[in-house]
Write an enzyme that holds these catalytic residues in place. Structure first.
Site, PDB file in Angstrom:
ATOM      1  N   LYS A  81     -85.733  -3.407  -6.753  1.00 23.67           N
ATOM      2  CA  LYS A  81     -84.718  -3.208  -5.712  1.00 23.67           C
ATOM      3  C   LYS A  81     -85.381  -2.587  -4.487  1.00 23.67           C
ATOM      4  O   LYS A  81     -86.350  -1.836  -4.605  1.00 23.67           O
ATOM      5  CB  LYS A  81     -83.605  -2.266  -6.194  1.00 23.67           C
ATOM      6  N   GLY A 184     -61.563  -4.290  -3.271  1.00 24.74           N
ATOM      7  CA  GLY A 184     -62.606  -4.677  -2.329  1.00 24.74           C
ATOM      8  C   GLY A 184     -62.702  -6.179  -2.136  1.00 24.74           C
ATOM      9  O   GLY A 184     -62.997  -6.904  -3.077  1.00 24.74           O
ATOM     10  N   GLY A 186     -64.875  -8.095  -0.172  1.00 25.56           N
ATOM     11  CA  GLY A 186     -66.073  -8.566   0.508  1.00 25.56           C
ATOM     12  C   GLY A 186     -66.218 -10.058   0.236  1.00 25.56           C
ATOM     13  O   GLY A 186     -65.253 -10.736  -0.142  1.00 25.56           O
TER      14      GLY A 186
END
Length: 360
Positions: A81, A184, A186
């Site tokens: 990451k 959410g 998104g």
């Protein structure tokens, strides 16, 4: 923050790179949790944090989750990451030059780590990084020769997870009439909402973006909006966290009125003990790193294996459904929470590959 050997050993990964970008004063954190099975891979997250400690904690946890994600999917990739700790907003020119410099760093790793988009970045950003970081970049735009956004396979993976969880809870994977709350909207949340509406599910949603909320309510007559502060008090069959992580804690868990939790958000539990708290409340938790592996699996299937979008989505749904079913069955038979069951499966798959060698 002092990144001590103790912190690194607790993380259990291999390499943490901390790089100050002098031109923007942004701090680049690259965590390679495992490259024993294959190259590490994971998204580039760009955002502001309260402090460097929070950014480091995030990158370590997210890279570790990527290792578990690939292990659960039996994919020969390791977890990695990147987190960029932004100290200020960047204008378009600054951003482009910054991404080019990041590409240089990526290239210098010589294939130990591959990057894709995450929170705060896009396929268009991957196009820029590719100029200096090729070939170690996933999910470029279709125009640039990539597979595009990972939102579609991620959403279909969550959809498969919801169906599998409902089958375990209610004896059928049919979603007609089921109440599903999406926290959410998104890119993934919006796609999931449309999929669920086609299944005639009763969809309730929340989001902090008022313009987006108004647009969704104007477009979709059958959806219901709930203010964000009431997220943990809504009665529903499935709660789908698709925004921020660490939202499940002793306080919110005590308020939940759902039967199961299946969502796209990363690191949904605030601490490992929350999995046991959910079990004690009789709430079936689908581990997030299983549910949301669709993006990583779908994009690598297309770009690294030559699969079509349809084939990649089919592979994603099959893998997530079969993996969750095994987790739920093992959890019930062993009387453990679902995270313990998932960790046991992941450890078994990693055992023959994983090394405890640590670089600091």
């Amino acid at each position: 923050m002092n990144v001590s050997k103790e912190i690194m050993e607790k993380w259990g990964g291999e390499t943490l790179i901390i790089h100050l970008d002098k031109d923007t004063q942004s701090i680049i954190l690259i965590a390679i949790h495992s490259s024993q099975i294959g190259p590490a891979a994971g998204g580039l997250r760009m955002k502001k944090y309260k402090n460097l400690e929070d950014a480091i904690t995030d990158v370590l946890n997210l890279s570790q989750a990527m290792t578990s994600k690939f292990a659960m999917a039996n994919m020969k990739w390791g977890g990695g990451k990147t987190v960029v700790y932004l100290t200020r907003d960047l204008d378009n020119t600054e951003r482009e030059l910054f991404l080019m410099r990041f590409g240089d760093i990526l290239k210098s790793l010589q294939g130990r780590y591959y990057v894709g988009p995450d929170v705060g970045t896009s396929s268009e950003d991957m196009d820029i990084i590719y100029h200096t970081g090729k070939p170690y970049v996933f999910s470029r735009t279709v125009k640039a020769g990539g597979a595009g956004s990972s939102s579609v396979p991620t959403a279909y993976g969550v959809y498969a997870g919801i169906k599998t969880t409902c089958k375990f809870l209610f004896g059928t994977e049919r979603l007609e009439g089921r109440t599903i709350f999406i926290q959410g909207l998104g890119n993934v949340g919006q796609i999931l909402l449309k999929i669920l509406l086609k299944e005639n599910a009763h969809v309730i949603f929340t989001d902090t973006n008022t313009e987006l909320v108004d647009r969704i309510l104007n477009q979709e007559e059958k959806v219901q909006f709930l203010p964000p502060e009431k997220s943990y008090d809504v009665a529903c069959d499935i709660f789908a966290p698709c925004a921020h992580g660490a939202i499940l804690n002793p306080n919110t868990i005590s308020r939940l009125k759902c039967k199961g939790i299946v969502g796209a958000a990363n690191n949904q539990l605030s601490e490992p003990e929350d999995a046991e708290r959910l079990k004690l409340r009789g709430i079936l938790y689908a581990p997030d790193y299983v549910v949301n592996l669709g993006g990583a699996m779908g994009i690598t299937a297309i770009e690294a294996e030559g699969a079509s979008e349809e084939e990649s989505i089919e592979k994603v749904q099959k893998t997530i459904s079969e993996t969750l079913e095994k987790i739920f069955i093992n959890s019930k038979s062993d009387d453990t929470n679902t995270i313990e069951a998932a960790v046991k499966i992941a450890q078994q798959r990693l055992e023959k590959y994983f090394s405890n060698t640590i670089e600091i």
